[in-house]
Design a protein around this motif. Sequence first.
Motif, PDB file in Angstrom:
ATOM      1  N   ALA A  92      80.049   6.264 -78.323  1.00  0.00           N
ATOM      2  CA  ALA A  92      78.630   5.927 -78.406  1.00  0.00           C
ATOM      3  C   ALA A  92      77.912   6.798 -79.424  1.00  0.00           C
ATOM      4  O   ALA A  92      77.057   6.315 -80.174  1.00  0.00           O
ATOM      5  CB  ALA A  92      77.989   6.072 -77.025  1.00  0.00           C
ATOM      6  N   VAL A  93      78.228   8.065 -79.470  1.00  0.00           N
ATOM      7  CA  VAL A  93      77.588   8.970 -80.427  1.00  0.00           C
ATOM      8  C   VAL A  93      78.082   8.688 -81.843  1.00  0.00           C
ATOM      9  O   VAL A  93      77.316   8.756 -82.809  1.00  0.00           O
ATOM     10  CB  VAL A  93      77.845  10.436 -80.038  1.00  0.00           C
ATOM     11  CG1 VAL A  93      77.330  11.391 -81.110  1.00  0.00           C
ATOM     12  CG2 VAL A  93      77.190  10.742 -78.696  1.00  0.00           C
ATOM     13  N   ALA A  94      79.358   8.357 -81.975  1.00  0.00           N
ATOM     14  CA  ALA A  94      79.909   8.080 -83.307  1.00  0.00           C
ATOM     15  C   ALA A  94      79.340   6.799 -83.894  1.00  0.00           C
ATOM     16  O   ALA A  94      79.207   6.686 -85.126  1.00  0.00           O
ATOM     17  CB  ALA A  94      81.431   7.999 -83.221  1.00  0.00           C
ATOM     18  N   ASN A  95      78.985   5.854 -83.015  1.00  0.00           N
ATOM     19  CA  ASN A  95      78.434   4.575 -83.484  1.00  0.00           C
ATOM     20  C   ASN A  95      77.294   4.163 -82.551  1.00  0.00           C
ATOM     21  O   ASN A  95      77.442   3.241 -81.724  1.00  0.00           O
ATOM     22  CB  ASN A  95      79.521   3.507 -83.514  1.00  0.00           C
ATOM     23  CG  ASN A  95      80.613   3.804 -84.522  1.00  0.00           C
ATOM     24  OD1 ASN A  95      80.466   3.540 -85.707  1.00  0.00           O
ATOM     25  ND2 ASN A  95      81.720   4.363 -84.049  1.00  0.00           N
ATOM     26  N   PRO A  96      76.140   4.809 -82.665  1.00  0.00           N
ATOM     27  CA  PRO A  96      75.033   4.555 -81.742  1.00  0.00           C
ATOM     28  C   PRO A  96      74.323   3.242 -82.057  1.00  0.00           C
ATOM     29  O   PRO A  96      74.513   2.637 -83.125  1.00  0.00           O
ATOM     30  CB  PRO A  96      74.111   5.745 -81.990  1.00  0.00           C
ATOM     31  CG  PRO A  96      74.372   6.123 -83.419  1.00  0.00           C
ATOM     32  CD  PRO A  96      75.829   5.856 -83.651  1.00  0.00           C
ATOM     33  N   SER A  97      73.491   2.821 -81.118  1.00  0.00           N
ATOM     34  CA  SER A  97      72.680   1.616 -81.332  1.00  0.00           C
ATOM     35  C   SER A  97      71.670   1.860 -82.446  1.00  0.00           C
ATOM     36  O   SER A  97      71.117   2.957 -82.581  1.00  0.00           O
ATOM     37  CB  SER A  97      71.951   1.239 -80.043  1.00  0.00           C
ATOM     38  OG  SER A  97      72.861   0.884 -79.037  1.00  0.00           O
ATOM     39  N   ARG A  98      71.401   0.821 -83.225  1.00  0.00           N
ATOM     40  CA  ARG A  98      70.435   0.917 -84.318  1.00  0.00           C
ATOM     41  C   ARG A  98      69.070   0.483 -83.795  1.00  0.00           C
ATOM     42  O   ARG A  98      68.665  -0.674 -83.910  1.00  0.00           O
ATOM     43  CB  ARG A  98      70.876   0.041 -85.484  1.00  0.00           C
ATOM     44  CG  ARG A  98      72.237   0.392 -86.048  1.00  0.00           C
ATOM     45  CD  ARG A  98      72.218   1.729 -86.742  1.00  0.00           C
ATOM     46  NE  ARG A  98      73.520   2.062 -87.318  1.00  0.00           N
ATOM     47  CZ  ARG A  98      73.736   3.117 -88.091  1.00  0.00           C
ATOM     48  NH1 ARG A  98      72.736   3.927 -88.386  1.00  0.00           N
ATOM     49  NH2 ARG A  98      74.943   3.361 -88.569  1.00  0.00           N
ATOM     50  N   THR A  99      68.362   1.401 -83.160  1.00  0.00           N
ATOM     51  CA  THR A  99      67.027   1.115 -82.641  1.00  0.00           C
ATOM     52  C   THR A  99      66.057   2.166 -83.181  1.00  0.00           C
ATOM     53  O   THR A  99      66.453   3.118 -83.851  1.00  0.00           O
ATOM     54  CB  THR A  99      67.011   1.154 -81.099  1.00  0.00           C
ATOM     55  OG1 THR A  99      67.212   2.506 -80.665  1.00  0.00           O
ATOM     56  CG2 THR A  99      68.103   0.262 -80.522  1.00  0.00           C
TER      57      THR A  99
END
Length: 453
Positions: free
Chosen positions: A334-341
């Motif tokens: 999740a940290v390596a590829n977090p949501s784009r918000t």
Amino acid sequence: MFGRKKQTPLMQQPEGQESDLQPRLAPKSPSEAIKPMAAPPPPPQLRRRRGGMMSTFSGLLTLLIALAGAAIFGISILEKEVSAPGPLQADKVVVIPRNTGTNEIAGLLKQEGVIEQPLLFEVFALLNRQRGQLKAGEFLFKAKASLEDTIDTLVQGKAILHSVTVPEGLTSDQIVARLYDNDILSGDVIETPREGSLLPDTYKFERGMTRQQLITSMQTAQRQAITQIWQRRSTDLPIKTPQELLILASIVEKETGRADERTRVAGVFINRLNKRMKLQSDPTIVYGLVGGKGTLGRGITKNEIETATPYNTYAIEGLPPSAIANPGRAALEAVANPSRTKDLYFVADGSGGHTFAETYDQHQRNVARWRQIEKTRATTDGAVDRAEPDDDVKSGMTGSPAPAPAQDQAPAVLKPGARPRAFDASEGTNKDPLKNKSFDLNSQKSVPNLRQP
């Protein structure tokens, strides 16, 4: 004198020899004259003495043939014996200690009722040496297991596997304590591992494995996971090293127990780092106060929020100096590829999850709804869930320029008899890693649903 030939005397034969020119005896009668002469007798055959080498070879060949026949017969009898059903009436677990000889194993199996003929067991084990040595361990022998089945179990090392589950979000101290609760593991842990260096998972092991060996396996698994995830991270992250990835993943792990919102929670912290905002994560305050020993057992006070420690992300900028727990693979991802918000805030929604906001005004409204949920729950339960903060504390939570994003837990001093709130989304629920010791992280079906108590 003249005209008369001189008679030449016959040559004399040596004495004892007959001359070939000696005239044959005349037949005595006409009948004898017409009879054929008898053939001379054949010459006598000379008997040769048989050589010693040929005699020896012939004897050895005969012996080998006899032995081969006996061996074939014996092997057929042996195969029949070793494939016959054994004496065991029901499945049975037998522990074979390390450094145990074949004869000792045979005696132990005889004692446990697995086999009847220890000598036959030893002979068959010797004949099967090319398949491997008999192994030590904890083995399950099926009812009526033949001697051949028993040998196969020991040679192939089909030992019983036990398991220990380490949920995400435990500190290293808590993981070590869990390993000591397991009475199948043996030995001591040399030292408490560095925070965040252990990969939560369900680990399989054989009886006899030491706690330190399992710790080593968990450390290796975590290093491999971080290396793999770091290689496929987003390139525009404000974190620059795998260690920073680990630290932020541990904060995300403590903030939420919901798999469907990990990437969004991670996105909030990534956005804050990009804007140089303080993370303001309550679990970091708790870790700064108690380390990896456990939880506060109460709410966080205003003074504790205002007291600067290396882990108080309300006071420091950026990340704390180390991880605050051992994050799982999902939190690392999740940290390596977090949501784009554009989210900058989140607060508990009363169902084990969070409500997110991009602006401070939105966040205030979400906090107000959460306060109403708390009051309703306290009335329904017939008890005060937690102390209502005074005006100063309340304004510090919802009126300051940098409100607390992480579940917005109020810094309150509990009234007598009040129940402390959890400092992360999973604490106090069925998925609280400190309480749940049975679910398997590898099987989603056995993971209990996250719900607020």
